[in-house]
Design a protein around this motif. Structure first.
Motif, PDB file in Angstrom:
ATOM      1  N   ALA A 148     -16.767  60.226 -28.150  1.00  0.00           N
ATOM      2  CA  ALA A 148     -15.973  59.550 -27.133  1.00  0.00           C
ATOM      3  C   ALA A 148     -15.204  58.372 -27.712  1.00  0.00           C
ATOM      4  CB  ALA A 148     -16.881  59.072 -26.000  1.00  0.00           C
ATOM      5  N   ALA A 149     -15.743  57.722 -28.740  1.00  0.00           N
ATOM      6  CA  ALA A 149     -15.074  56.550 -29.322  1.00  0.00           C
ATOM      7  C   ALA A 149     -13.739  56.937 -29.946  1.00  0.00           C
ATOM      8  CB  ALA A 149     -15.978  55.895 -30.355  1.00  0.00           C
ATOM      9  N   THR A 150     -13.724  58.057 -30.660  1.00  0.00           N
ATOM     10  CA  THR A 150     -12.468  58.511 -31.271  1.00  0.00           C
ATOM     11  C   THR A 150     -11.461  58.909 -30.199  1.00  0.00           C
ATOM     12  OG1 THR A 150     -13.528  59.250 -33.313  1.00  0.00           O
ATOM     13  CG2 THR A 150     -11.432  60.282 -32.745  1.00  0.00           C
ATOM     14  N   HIS A 151     -11.943  59.612 -29.171  1.00  0.00           N
ATOM     15  CA  HIS A 151     -11.077  59.976 -28.051  1.00  0.00           C
ATOM     16  C   HIS A 151     -10.427  58.739 -27.455  1.00  0.00           C
ATOM     17  CE1 HIS A 151     -10.526  60.257 -23.627  1.00  0.00           C
ATOM     18  NE2 HIS A 151     -10.029  61.450 -23.877  1.00  0.00           N
ATOM     19  N   ASP A 152     -11.240  57.734 -27.152  1.00  0.00           N
ATOM     20  CA  ASP A 152     -10.750  56.535 -26.485  1.00  0.00           C
ATOM     21  C   ASP A 152      -9.766  55.770 -27.377  1.00  0.00           C
ATOM     22  OD1 ASP A 152     -12.481  57.370 -24.570  1.00  0.00           O
ATOM     23  OD2 ASP A 152     -13.814  55.635 -24.669  1.00  0.00           O
ATOM     24  N   ALA A 153     -10.064  55.711 -28.671  1.00  0.00           N
ATOM     25  CA  ALA A 153      -9.188  54.984 -29.599  1.00  0.00           C
ATOM     26  C   ALA A 153      -7.825  55.663 -29.716  1.00  0.00           C
ATOM     27  CB  ALA A 153      -9.850  54.887 -30.968  1.00  0.00           C
ATOM     28  N   ARG A 154      -7.816  56.978 -29.768  1.00  0.00           N
ATOM     29  CA  ARG A 154      -6.543  57.697 -29.892  1.00  0.00           C
ATOM     30  C   ARG A 154      -5.715  57.587 -28.618  1.00  0.00           C
ATOM     31  NH1 ARG A 154      -7.446  63.091 -33.694  1.00  0.00           N
ATOM     32  NH2 ARG A 154      -8.428  61.965 -35.417  1.00  0.00           N
ATOM     33  N   VAL A 155      -6.376  57.676 -27.475  1.00  0.00           N
ATOM     34  CA  VAL A 155      -5.661  57.539 -26.213  1.00  0.00           C
ATOM     35  C   VAL A 155      -5.121  56.123 -26.069  1.00  0.00           C
ATOM     36  CG1 VAL A 155      -5.898  57.545 -23.699  1.00  0.00           C
ATOM     37  CG2 VAL A 155      -6.931  59.380 -25.056  1.00  0.00           C
ATOM     38  N   ALA A 156      -5.906  55.126 -26.445  1.00  0.00           N
ATOM     39  CA  ALA A 156      -5.467  53.732 -26.342  1.00  0.00           C
ATOM     40  C   ALA A 156      -4.244  53.486 -27.218  1.00  0.00           C
ATOM     41  CB  ALA A 156      -6.603  52.796 -26.741  1.00  0.00           C
ATOM     42  N   GLY A 157      -4.256  54.026 -28.408  1.00  0.00           N
ATOM     43  CA  GLY A 157      -3.109  53.870 -29.304  1.00  0.00           C
ATOM     44  C   GLY A 157      -1.853  54.518 -28.749  1.00  0.00           C
ATOM     45  N   ALA A 158      -2.023  55.704 -28.189  1.00  0.00           N
ATOM     46  CA  ALA A 158      -0.882  56.413 -27.606  1.00  0.00           C
ATOM     47  C   ALA A 158      -0.344  55.673 -26.386  1.00  0.00           C
ATOM     48  CB  ALA A 158      -1.292  57.829 -27.231  1.00  0.00           C
ATOM     49  N   LEU A 159      -1.225  55.062 -25.598  1.00  0.00           N
ATOM     50  CA  LEU A 159      -0.792  54.299 -24.422  1.00  0.00           C
ATOM     51  C   LEU A 159       0.025  53.074 -24.827  1.00  0.00           C
ATOM     52  CD1 LEU A 159      -4.015  54.399 -22.212  1.00  0.00           C
ATOM     53  CD2 LEU A 159      -1.806  55.434 -21.670  1.00  0.00           C
ATOM     54  N   ALA A 160      -0.418  52.388 -25.857  1.00  0.00           N
ATOM     55  CA  ALA A 160       0.301  51.203 -26.323  1.00  0.00           C
ATOM     56  C   ALA A 160       1.702  51.579 -26.795  1.00  0.00           C
ATOM     57  CB  ALA A 160      -0.479  50.525 -27.440  1.00  0.00           C
ATOM     58  N   GLU A 161       1.813  52.698 -27.483  1.00  0.00           N
ATOM     59  CA  GLU A 161       3.113  53.148 -27.990  1.00  0.00           C
ATOM     60  C   GLU A 161       4.032  53.582 -26.854  1.00  0.00           C
ATOM     61  OE1 GLU A 161       4.710  56.922 -30.595  1.00  0.00           O
ATOM     62  OE2 GLU A 161       2.861  55.927 -31.258  1.00  0.00           O
ATOM     63  N   LEU A 162       3.498  54.368 -25.930  1.00  0.00           N
ATOM     64  CA  LEU A 162       4.307  54.889 -24.830  1.00  0.00           C
ATOM     65  C   LEU A 162       4.706  53.784 -23.860  1.00  0.00           C
ATOM     66  CD1 LEU A 162       5.532  57.416 -23.526  1.00  0.00           C
ATOM     67  CD2 LEU A 162       3.317  57.821 -22.411  1.00  0.00           C
ATOM     68  N   GLY A 163       3.851  52.784 -23.717  1.00  0.00           N
ATOM     69  CA  GLY A 163       4.123  51.702 -22.780  1.00  0.00           C
ATOM     70  C   GLY A 163       5.381  50.914 -23.088  1.00  0.00           C
ATOM     71  N   ALA A 164       5.822  50.965 -24.331  1.00  0.00           N
ATOM     72  CA  ALA A 164       7.035  50.244 -24.713  1.00  0.00           C
ATOM     73  C   ALA A 164       8.311  50.980 -24.304  1.00  0.00           C
ATOM     74  CB  ALA A 164       7.032  50.011 -26.229  1.00  0.00           C
ATOM     75  N   GLU A 165       8.161  52.216 -23.813  1.00  0.00           N
ATOM     76  CA  GLU A 165       9.333  53.053 -23.560  1.00  0.00           C
ATOM     77  C   GLU A 165       9.555  53.403 -22.092  1.00  0.00           C
ATOM     78  OE1 GLU A 165       9.155  56.533 -26.019  1.00  0.00           O
ATOM     79  OE2 GLU A 165       8.112  55.464 -27.629  1.00  0.00           O
ATOM     80  N   VAL A 166       8.566  53.121 -21.228  1.00  0.00           N
ATOM     81  CA  VAL A 166       8.651  53.597 -19.848  1.00  0.00           C
ATOM     82  C   VAL A 166       8.307  52.495 -18.852  1.00  0.00           C
ATOM     83  CG1 VAL A 166       8.114  55.985 -20.526  1.00  0.00           C
ATOM     84  CG2 VAL A 166       6.246  54.410 -19.913  1.00  0.00           C
ATOM     85  N   ASP A 167       8.456  52.812 -17.560  1.00  0.00           N
ATOM     86  CA  ASP A 167       8.131  51.865 -16.490  1.00  0.00           C
ATOM     87  C   ASP A 167       6.706  52.023 -15.982  1.00  0.00           C
ATOM     88  OD1 ASP A 167      10.838  50.966 -16.480  1.00  0.00           O
ATOM     89  OD2 ASP A 167      11.385  52.670 -15.213  1.00  0.00           O
ATOM     90  N   VAL A 168       6.150  53.214 -16.115  1.00  0.00           N
ATOM     91  CA  VAL A 168       4.806  53.514 -15.635  1.00  0.00           C
ATOM     92  C   VAL A 168       4.282  54.710 -16.427  1.00  0.00           C
ATOM     93  CG1 VAL A 168       5.744  54.961 -13.777  1.00  0.00           C
ATOM     94  CG2 VAL A 168       3.404  54.075 -13.588  1.00  0.00           C
ATOM     95  N   ILE A 169       2.980  54.740 -16.660  1.00  0.00           N
ATOM     96  CA  ILE A 169       2.367  55.841 -17.413  1.00  0.00           C
ATOM     97  C   ILE A 169       1.384  56.585 -16.527  1.00  0.00           C
ATOM     98  CG2 ILE A 169       0.928  56.492 -19.388  1.00  0.00           C
ATOM     99  CD1 ILE A 169       1.910  54.006 -20.831  1.00  0.00           C
ATOM    100  N   VAL A 170       1.461  57.902 -16.575  1.00  0.00           N
ATOM    101  CA  VAL A 170       0.554  58.781 -15.850  1.00  0.00           C
ATOM    102  C   VAL A 170      -0.399  59.424 -16.859  1.00  0.00           C
ATOM    103  CG1 VAL A 170       0.442  60.996 -14.663  1.00  0.00           C
ATOM    104  CG2 VAL A 170       2.091  59.275 -13.926  1.00  0.00           C
ATOM    105  N   LEU A 171      -1.686  59.321 -16.618  1.00  0.00           N
ATOM    106  CA  LEU A 171      -2.680  60.007 -17.445  1.00  0.00           C
ATOM    107  C   LEU A 171      -2.902  61.393 -16.860  1.00  0.00           C
ATOM    108  CD1 LEU A 171      -5.294  57.155 -18.038  1.00  0.00           C
ATOM    109  CD2 LEU A 171      -3.401  57.857 -19.504  1.00  0.00           C
ATOM    110  N   ALA A 172      -2.594  62.422 -17.646  1.00  0.00           N
ATOM    111  CA  ALA A 172      -2.564  63.777 -17.110  1.00  0.00           C
ATOM    112  C   ALA A 172      -3.936  64.364 -16.829  1.00  0.00           C
ATOM    113  CB  ALA A 172      -1.802  64.703 -18.069  1.00  0.00           C
TER     114      ALA A 172
END
Length: 215
Positions: free
Chosen positions: A159-183
């Motif tokens: 779970a730690a690797t899962h959470d770290a990868r998702v967190a990294g992707a969220l930080a990157e995507l957050g710079a490009e959009v107004d809102v993020i949806v977790l699918a």
């Protein structure tokens, strides 16, 4: 009469997640669970939701109704199309877990990011957001991405690797959009642990807020 909610899951890991949310948001509602992880495994193997799997989803929804559910929640976004197809065949309301989330995203911004850990979930969620935007007569721009390797890590018990990868992707995507949806509902665990410049929406709590309003 006591209200009964039937929950249909494609992963046993979500039973406890939704049990806690139900206790918080639906204290007077009796719940029961149907779990069939072959639904998501077959969808991943085929790379899409097949007619055979869709029929089985409809069968589980029918079973939940037969078991006395007054409302049914299906907690997997990958099988969302099957849920929508089964709704007209069911005598009680059926909620696709990511529908309230899609509606909230459309209300919050035009540039919407969709993040998934499975490609089989990415397209159904993006399609849902587009259709809900059209229903609200709003134009949106979607940026959809898969967080590679995260789902495999979670299923492998890391779970730690899962959470770290998702967190990294969220930080990157957050710079490009107004809102993020977790699918995926399985990603909700990370939403509250990440500092992002935009709202991050997870389907489980928003689905519970919706059910609390209608039950």
């Amino acid at each position: 009469m006591t209200k009964r909610l039937g929950l249909i899951h494609t992963s046993a890991t979500l039973v406890d997640v939704f049990a806690k949310l139900c206790a918080e948001h639906l204290p007077g509602v009796e719940t029961f669970n149907i779990v069939d992880d072959s639904l998501i495994k077959n969808t991943i193997a085929a790379g899409r939701l097949t007619p055979q799997t869709a029929r089985r989803v409809a069968g589980h929804i029918g079973s939940a109704e037969a078991a006395g559910a007054g409302h049914i929640l299906v907690t997997c976004s990958s099988i969302g199309a099957a849920v929508e197809a089964a709704e007209p065949l069911t005598g009680v309301p059926v909620t696709r877990v990511d529908r309230p989330m899609a509606d909230r995203a459309v209300s919050l911004g035009r540039r919407i990011g969709v993040l998934a850990t499975l490609s089989t979930t990415l397209d159904p969620t993006a399609d849902l957001v587009r259709r809900r935007a059209a229903a609200s007569d709003k134009e949106v721009s979607l940026t959809a991405r898969v967080c590679e390797g995260a789902f495999e890590a979670l299923m492998g018990g890391d779970a730690a690797t899962h959470d770290a990868r998702v967190a990294g992707a969220l930080a990157e995507l957050g710079a490009e959009v107004d809102v993020i949806v977790l699918a995926q509902a399985s990603m909700a665990r990370v939403a509250g642990t990440v500092e992002a410049p935009v709202p991050i929406l997870a389907s489980p709590p928003l689905a519970m807020e919706h059910l609390a309003a209608v039950l």
